[in-house]
Design a protein around this motif. Structure first.
Motif, short mmCIF file in Angstrom:
data_model
loop_
_atom_site.label_atom_id
_atom_site.label_comp_id
_atom_site.label_asym_id
_atom_site.label_seq_id
_atom_site.Cartn_x
_atom_site.Cartn_y
_atom_site.Cartn_z
N GLN A 29 0.84 -1.20 0.00
CA GLN A 29 0.00 0.00 0.00
C GLN A 29 0.88 1.26 0.00
N HIS A 30 1.93 1.26 0.82
CA HIS A 30 2.82 2.42 0.90
C HIS A 30 3.50 2.69 -0.44
N VAL A 31 4.03 1.65 -1.07
CA VAL A 31 4.72 1.84 -2.35
C VAL A 31 3.72 2.29 -3.42
N ALA A 32 2.53 1.69 -3.43
CA ALA A 32 1.51 2.12 -4.39
C ALA A 32 1.19 3.60 -4.22
N ASP A 33 1.09 4.05 -2.97
CA ASP A 33 0.84 5.47 -2.70
C ASP A 33 2.00 6.34 -3.19
N LEU A 34 3.23 5.89 -2.98
CA LEU A 34 4.40 6.67 -3.42
C LEU A 34 4.38 6.91 -4.92
N PHE A 35 3.90 5.92 -5.67
CA PHE A 35 3.92 6.01 -7.13
C PHE A 35 2.59 6.52 -7.69
N GLY A 36 1.63 6.83 -6.83
CA GLY A 36 0.37 7.41 -7.30
C GLY A 36 -0.63 6.43 -7.86
N TYR A 37 -0.67 5.20 -7.32
CA TYR A 37 -1.62 4.19 -7.77
C TYR A 37 -2.84 4.18 -6.87
N ARG A 38 -4.02 3.97 -7.46
CA ARG A 38 -5.28 3.95 -6.71
C ARG A 38 -5.83 2.54 -6.67
N ARG A 39 -6.45 2.19 -5.54
CA ARG A 39 -6.96 0.83 -5.37
C ARG A 39 -8.26 0.65 -6.16
N LEU A 40 -8.36 -0.51 -6.81
CA LEU A 40 -9.57 -0.92 -7.54
C LEU A 40 -9.78 -2.39 -7.24
N ASP A 41 -10.99 -2.76 -6.80
CA ASP A 41 -11.30 -4.15 -6.51
C ASP A 41 -12.34 -4.68 -7.49
N VAL A 42 -12.16 -5.90 -7.93
CA VAL A 42 -13.09 -6.54 -8.85
C VAL A 42 -13.53 -7.88 -8.26
N GLU A 143 8.64 2.38 -14.91
CA GLU A 143 8.03 2.69 -13.62
C GLU A 143 7.39 1.46 -13.00
N VAL A 144 6.68 0.67 -13.79
CA VAL A 144 6.04 -0.54 -13.25
C VAL A 144 7.10 -1.47 -12.66
N ILE A 145 8.20 -1.62 -13.37
CA ILE A 145 9.30 -2.42 -12.83
C ILE A 145 9.81 -1.81 -11.53
N SER A 146 9.89 -0.48 -11.49
CA SER A 146 10.38 0.20 -10.29
C SER A 146 9.46 0.02 -9.09
N VAL A 147 8.14 -0.06 -9.33
CA VAL A 147 7.20 -0.32 -8.24
C VAL A 147 7.56 -1.65 -7.57
N ALA A 148 7.72 -2.69 -8.39
CA ALA A 148 8.07 -4.00 -7.85
C ALA A 148 9.43 -3.97 -7.17
N TRP A 149 10.40 -3.33 -7.81
CA TRP A 149 11.76 -3.27 -7.26
C TRP A 149 11.76 -2.59 -5.90
N GLN A 150 11.03 -1.47 -5.78
CA GLN A 150 11.01 -0.75 -4.50
C GLN A 150 10.31 -1.57 -3.42
N THR A 241 17.25 2.05 -22.10
CA THR A 241 17.85 3.36 -21.82
C THR A 241 17.38 3.89 -20.47
N TYR A 242 16.08 3.76 -20.19
CA TYR A 242 15.54 4.25 -18.92
C TYR A 242 16.06 3.42 -17.75
N LEU A 243 16.17 2.13 -17.94
CA LEU A 243 16.72 1.28 -16.87
C LEU A 243 18.17 1.62 -16.60
N ASP A 244 18.92 1.90 -17.67
CA ASP A 244 20.31 2.33 -17.49
C ASP A 244 20.37 3.64 -16.72
N ALA A 245 19.46 4.57 -17.03
CA ALA A 245 19.44 5.86 -16.34
C ALA A 245 19.14 5.69 -14.86
N LEU A 246 18.33 4.68 -14.54
CA LEU A 246 18.00 4.39 -13.14
C LEU A 246 19.10 3.58 -12.45
#
Length: 419
Positions: A29-42, A143-150, A241-246
């Motif tokens: 939940q904390h990491v999702a909040d850091l990256f600006g993700y909103r909860r959706l349940d199905v 960014e999606v990869i970064s969410v998991a990584w963090q 390129t973006y992964l290299d920059a990170l």
């Protein structure tokens, strides 16, 4: 009398594991909040054609693993085997395309697959899931990869390794699949039966085969990244390129294709040290054609899922501890019925003041009540006796220091708030 047991492949999450679950979901939940993700349940159940069309008719999930049954009105329904198809259905049905893009959502909950139970993987298991809808920019993939990584970094995993690949798109994937078929067809008699079936139904799945006889044949198999169209090749290059920059280390792994038909372009897995052969703790990828396939407008998307049971097992395996569940601040003990009535009232007032409080039940001895307070990890015990009640007093015992003092009963709440 019948003794009921768990259904094969289902699992009880008992008290020792609950602190891990709580911690993983809190960090998610904390990491999702850091990256600006909103909860959706199905819902956990959808009409079966949604998964057949979304996941893929020839996949193991659809053919062998889904829990499918006929509802009372004759509709074929299935327990969800993954999150993405249901979230895309919700996106289309609820008109979420009118919201600002990209739409970044997360969810968690159980999914169901009738597969062979193994360590950390059950027929009902829970996932943390991330989806980004409405943007083709490969920076979104990063960014999606970064969410998991963090998330995994926050949980304390070390030696994280990112494996990436591109599975192409409808413009270039069919030609590559044909090259794969052309390569393996003369070798078909050397393939195990399961991979012969894959060659006929879903040739890409041969690339992630675990069959020993197939491994040497994969060495010379064509790599899809050498057969990408201009658009897919540029997309994959920009992602790198973006992964290299990170400064995020990665390995291009030509054998990653993931098990679902909807993947296009980027696919990835994250692995961690210390977990042996089963070292993958997260996997996902892009699915740019899925929403259109399900009846919506052409809309790109990317996401990943990670099993909570798998994460918890991995944390235990590498010695990562989770914070213990919160302990109650106080247990209220009593001697005599008059004191018990006062104890019931005090516990209620403490809880209304947001102080975690327990009541000793069962009219046991004071010694037994204090033992219960120790076992519950309470910081304090408030002891009420009938003589003390008449005098308007209570005894507050600091259980860690084995020290106690008498204070006015009316001041107990304020004392504990300040303690």
């Amino acid at each position: 009398m019948t003794r009921y047991t768990r259904i094969t492949g289902m699992n009880d999450v008992l008290f020792d594991d609950q602190p891990y679950w709580r911690y993983v979901l809190e960090r998610a939940q904390h990491v999702a909040d850091l990256f600006g993700y909103r909860r959706l349940d199905v819902p956990i159940m959808e009409v079966t054609p949604l998964f057949v069309r979304g996941v893929g008719e020839g996949t193991d999930i659809v053919e062998k693993e889904m829990y499918t049954f006929e509802d009372r009105d004759g509709t074929s329904v299935s327990l969800r085997p993954e999150f993405t198809a249901g979230i895309m259905r919700a996106y289309i049905e609820n008109g979420l395309h009118v919201l600002p893009t990209p739409l970044k959502v997360w969810t968690s909950g159980p999914i169901f697959r009738h597969e062979k139970p193994q360590a950390g993987r059950y027929r009902q298991h829970s996932q943390f899931d991330i989806e980004v809808i409405g943007e083709q920019d490969p920076a979104v993939d990063a960014e999606v990869i970064s969410v998991a990584w963090q998330l995994f970094t926050d949980l304390g995993f070390s030696g994280l390794r990112l494996h990436i690949n591109s599975t192409g798109c409808p413009a270039c994937k069919p030609a590559y699949v044909q090259r794969l078929v052309d390569y393996f067809t003369p070798l078909a008699d050397r393939l195990p039966e399961v991979d012969q079936m894959r060659l006929r139904k879903n040739p890409l799945r041969i690339l992630d085969s675990k069959e020993a006889a197939t491994q040497p044949l994969l060495e010379a198999a064509p790599h899809i990244v050498e057969h990408l169209c201009v658009e897919c090749d540029a997309h994959f290059a920009r992602l790198r390129t973006y992964l290299d920059a990170l400064e995020r280390p990665y390995q291009v792994n030509y054998r990653i294709v993931r098990g679902l038909d909807y993947y296009t372009k980027t696919v990835f897995e994250i692995k961690a040290d210390g977990l042996g052969a089963q070292d993958t703790i997260c996997g996902g990828g892009r699915y740019d054609g899925l929403i259109e396939q399900l009846g919506g407008p052409p809309t790109p998307g990317i996401g990943f899922g990670s099993g909570i049971e798998r994460i918890v097992m991995a944390m235990r395996q590498v010695g990562l501890a989770a914070p213990p569940d919160p302990a109650p601040k106080v247990m209220v003990c009593y001697l005599g019925e008059m004191a018990k009535v006062a104890a019931v009232n005090l516990v209620e007032r403490l809880r209304r003041a947001d102080i975690a409080a327990l009541l000793a039940f069962g009219d046991r001895s004071l010694k037994a009540q204090l033992k219960s307070a120790d076992r519950a990890r309470a910081a304090y015990a408030v002891i009420l006796g009938e003589e003390e009640i008449k005098a308007g007093l209570a005894t507050v015992r600091d259980l860690a220091r084995a020290q106690q003092e008498q204070i006015p009963l009316d001041n107990v709440l304020a004392w504990l708030v300040a303690a």
